[in-house]
Scaffold this motif. Structure first.
Motif, mmCIF file in Angstrom:
data_model
loop_
_atom_site.group_PDB
_atom_site.id
_atom_site.type_symbol
_atom_site.label_atom_id
_atom_site.label_comp_id
_atom_site.label_asym_id
_atom_site.label_seq_id
_atom_site.Cartn_x
_atom_site.Cartn_y
_atom_site.Cartn_z
ATOM 1 N N PHE A 20 65.426 27.195 26.404
ATOM 2 C CA PHE A 20 64.251 26.952 27.787
ATOM 3 C C PHE A 20 62.732 25.479 27.111
ATOM 4 N N VAL A 21 62.985 25.839 26.354
ATOM 5 C CA VAL A 21 62.110 24.065 25.713
ATOM 6 C C VAL A 21 62.305 22.754 26.150
ATOM 7 N N ALA A 22 63.938 23.439 25.405
ATOM 8 C CA ALA A 22 64.887 21.322 26.205
ATOM 9 C C ALA A 22 65.006 21.579 27.830
ATOM 10 N N LEU A 23 65.681 22.758 28.175
ATOM 11 C CA LEU A 23 65.549 22.610 29.703
ATOM 12 C C LEU A 23 64.482 22.556 30.444
ATOM 13 N N ARG A 24 63.051 21.898 30.290
ATOM 14 C CA ARG A 24 61.726 21.613 30.570
ATOM 15 C C ARG A 24 61.324 20.318 30.452
ATOM 16 N N HIS A 25 62.093 19.754 29.564
ATOM 17 C CA HIS A 25 61.963 18.626 28.919
ATOM 18 C C HIS A 25 62.407 17.737 29.403
ATOM 19 N N TRP A 26 64.244 17.980 29.282
ATOM 20 C CA TRP A 26 64.429 17.336 30.025
ATOM 21 C C TRP A 26 65.284 17.273 30.857
ATOM 22 N N CYS A 27 64.772 18.143 32.023
ATOM 23 C CA CYS A 27 65.438 18.549 32.873
ATOM 24 C C CYS A 27 64.122 19.117 34.134
ATOM 25 N N PRO A 28 64.170 17.538 35.277
ATOM 26 C CA PRO A 28 63.220 17.686 36.093
ATOM 27 C C PRO A 28 63.019 18.401 37.200
ATOM 28 N N GLY A 30 63.582 21.860 39.850
ATOM 29 C CA GLY A 30 64.422 21.903 40.940
ATOM 30 C C GLY A 30 66.097 21.293 40.443
ATOM 31 N N GLY A 31 66.114 20.480 39.439
ATOM 32 C CA GLY A 31 67.327 20.241 38.861
ATOM 33 C C GLY A 31 68.645 21.053 38.784
ATOM 34 N N ARG A 32 69.708 20.370 38.902
ATOM 35 C CA ARG A 32 71.382 21.176 38.985
ATOM 36 C C ARG A 32 71.788 21.485 37.593
ATOM 37 N N VAL A 33 72.296 22.301 36.746
ATOM 38 C CA VAL A 33 72.297 22.163 35.265
ATOM 39 C C VAL A 33 74.225 22.481 35.544
ATOM 40 N N LEU A 34 74.846 22.179 35.458
ATOM 41 C CA LEU A 34 76.157 22.224 35.156
ATOM 42 C C LEU A 34 76.237 23.497 33.702
ATOM 43 N N MET A 35 76.570 24.754 34.135
ATOM 44 C CA MET A 35 77.304 25.458 33.113
ATOM 45 C C MET A 35 78.530 26.646 33.254
ATOM 46 N N SER A 36 78.353 27.157 32.186
ATOM 47 C CA SER A 36 79.432 28.095 31.860
ATOM 48 C C SER A 36 79.602 29.273 32.723
ATOM 49 N N PRO A 37 80.209 29.974 33.496
ATOM 50 C CA PRO A 37 80.057 31.498 34.345
ATOM 51 C C PRO A 37 80.474 32.503 33.278
ATOM 52 N N VAL A 38 81.323 32.003 31.960
ATOM 53 C CA VAL A 38 81.095 32.584 31.061
ATOM 54 C C VAL A 38 80.204 32.832 30.280
ATOM 55 N N ASN A 39 79.489 33.946 29.630
ATOM 56 C CA ASN A 39 78.127 33.644 29.026
ATOM 57 C C ASN A 39 76.980 34.569 28.664
ATOM 58 N N ASP A 40 75.951 34.099 28.296
ATOM 59 C CA ASP A 40 75.483 35.537 28.831
ATOM 60 C C ASP A 40 74.426 35.655 29.828
ATOM 61 N N ASP A 41 74.198 37.115 30.241
ATOM 62 C CA ASP A 41 73.252 36.641 31.310
ATOM 63 C C ASP A 41 72.025 35.979 31.273
ATOM 64 N N VAL A 42 71.389 36.340 29.921
ATOM 65 C CA VAL A 42 70.045 35.677 29.765
ATOM 66 C C VAL A 42 70.182 34.540 29.869
ATOM 67 N N VAL A 47 67.998 29.385 32.052
ATOM 68 C CA VAL A 47 68.321 28.051 33.447
ATOM 69 C C VAL A 47 67.020 28.465 34.775
ATOM 70 N N LEU A 48 67.503 30.580 35.137
ATOM 71 C CA LEU A 48 66.242 30.310 35.925
ATOM 72 C C LEU A 48 64.575 30.108 35.918
ATOM 73 N N ALA A 49 64.711 30.427 34.758
ATOM 74 C CA ALA A 49 63.185 30.699 34.440
ATOM 75 C C ALA A 49 62.192 28.780 34.100
ATOM 76 N N ALA A 50 63.435 28.244 33.730
ATOM 77 C CA ALA A 50 62.664 26.611 33.885
ATOM 78 C C ALA A 50 62.450 26.205 35.419
ATOM 79 N N GLY A 51 63.159 27.033 36.045
ATOM 80 C CA GLY A 51 62.499 26.544 37.663
ATOM 81 C C GLY A 51 63.684 25.174 37.386
ATOM 82 N N ALA A 81 71.984 17.904 34.967
ATOM 83 C CA ALA A 81 72.242 18.177 33.216
ATOM 84 C C ALA A 81 73.805 19.113 33.656
ATOM 85 N N VAL A 82 74.023 18.878 32.464
ATOM 86 C CA VAL A 82 75.336 20.211 31.075
ATOM 87 C C VAL A 82 74.431 20.576 30.341
#
Length: 413
Positions: A20-28, A30-42, A47-51, A81-82
């Motif tokens: 969460f800290v990393a996403l808030r620091h590096w991503c603007p 409303g930004g769009r983050v590419l991620m894997s769909p086979v991942n922990d729902d947490v 990612v959603l909590a980081a806006g 971001a990726v």
């Protein structure tokens, strides 16, 4: 961790908090983050909590790494971001993702929760991104703690300040519960009371997952997304399975984490040996150089040393010290039940993929979802430290290997 990665590291109470800290620091915002769909729902909810808007990537069906070549050009151009996953310790193709992110001038963030000992491109997982996060609950077995690392050492102070602002005060009751938990778990194992303990926890409402995925609660989630970036608004999703994820760590907790971390190299050696053993079975994807090898799709391949890793010309690279080894079985539920009868619990399942789970209301859907669906349905993640027992159970139960997904040569067996 600074010595292992060659970069600055900040201690955090959990991997999810560090992410969460990393996403808030590096991503603007409303930004769009590419991620894997086979991942922990947490992780999805972090990612959603980081806006931010999760964008689900196409995957290599044999190791669930991001399939770089299958991401459309127009999708690359829309990203902020990726985020890699390195699922079960199998590395994403970090060298190519690094090059893509550099060309697009966007950050690469590495989730190394499962990959504290894995390598890719001749470097440790976590040393390619602008930032990386690690968990001390997995290989280390501390069930608490993590690290946030950064490529730019000048950012350490700012990241520490952000962590301090978001941390909640530690609680004595939480510290005491953490301290006695290993003894309680040992007693349950010794008395063979696992089933009774699970039944009691369900009766008391302490089991937060009846299924693999937690309940989405779309209406409530919509309100939380509207309040983002806000970790508190999303707390009921982000805290699942780890309610102490943002509590300041006390001395008792830190002392136990330190003792566990001292044994990390021994654990990694055991995981590497077990991974080798499991990869030699008929339920595993054959490794490089073995008879019956399947065609490479992308990324490093199951259990291999990674893109550009050690091995020399034609030599088979050393196995990664995987946290879990994904075997591929035709009937995963039957195999899980057979293992459970022998006291072997299979966890870290991520089925269905996140885009099927959340829908277009909360994420951009993968442009090619078939690889993720095949992996999520057939992968049986097993603990390499229990390799011999797992192999015996699967042999005795007659577990059949899964058929290779379309477009790939069949696996052995």
């Amino acid at each position: 961790m600074r010595g292992r990665l060659g970069r600055e590291c900040v201690y955090v109470p959990s991997c999810r908090f560090g992410l969460f800290v990393a996403l808030r620091h590096w991503c603007p915002p409303g930004g769009r983050v590419l991620m894997s769909p086979v991942n922990d729902d947490v992780i999805f909810f972090v990612v959603l909590a980081a806006g931010l808007r999760p964008v689900q990537a196409p995957l290599n069906p044999l190791d669930a790494s991001i399939d770089v070549d299958a991401v459309p050009d127009e999708l690359w151009g829309s990203l902020s971001a990726v985020l890699t996953t390195n699922l079960y310790g199998n590395p994403d193709d970090a060298p190519r993702l690094r090059a893509k992110c550099d060309a697009l001038r966007i950050p690469l963030l590495e989730d190394g929760a499962h990959a504290i000992g894995s390598e890719v491109g001749g470097r440790p997982v976590g040393s390619w991104g602008d930032a990386s996060v690690f968990s001390l609950s997995k290989h280390v077995g501390a069930k608490a703690g993590g690290f946030l690392s950064c490529a730019d050492p000048g950012l350490r102070e700012a990241l520490e300040k952000t962590c301090e602002d978001l941390l909640l005060p530690g609680r004595l009751t939480a510290e005491l519960a953490y301290t006695v938990r290993p003894y309680a778990e040992a007693a349950v194992r010794g008395l063979r009371l696992r089933r009774a303990a699970w039944a009691t926890m369900r009766m008391l409402g302490l089991m937060e997952r009846e299924e693999i995925r937690m309940p989405l609660r779309a209406e409530d989630l919509g309100r939380a997304v509207g309040a983002a970036p806000d970790l508190t608004a999303s707390d009921s999703w982000v805290r699942v399975d780890l309610h102490d994820y943002r509590l300041r760590s006390g001395g008792l907790r830190l002392s136990r984490i330190g003792r566990k971390l001292d044994h990390l190299d021994k654990v990694l050696a055991g995981c590497r040996a077990g991974t080798e053993q499991l990869l030699s079975t008929r339920w595993a994807r054959p490794g490089p150089g073995r008879a019956g090898e399947v065609r490479e799709v992308s990324g490093a391949g199951v259990g291999g040393a990674g893109v550009g890793g050690a091995g020399g010309s034609g030599a088979r690279p050393a196995a990664q010290p995987l946290f879990r080894v994904p075997l591929f079985v035709a009937d995963r539920d039957a195999s899980i039940a057979a293992l459970a009868r022998r006291g072997i619990v299979v966890g870290y399942l991520y089925d269905p993929p996140l885009d099927d789970y959340a829908g277009a209301g909360f994420t951009d859907l993968s442009p090619d979802p078939d690889g993720a669906r095949w992996f999520a349905r057939h992968a049986l993640p097993v603990d390499p430290l229990r390799a011999r027992q797992v192999i015996d159970v699967l042999e005795e139960s007659g577990a059949r290997p899964a058929e290779a997904p379309g477009g790939l040569e069949p696996t052995r067996g």
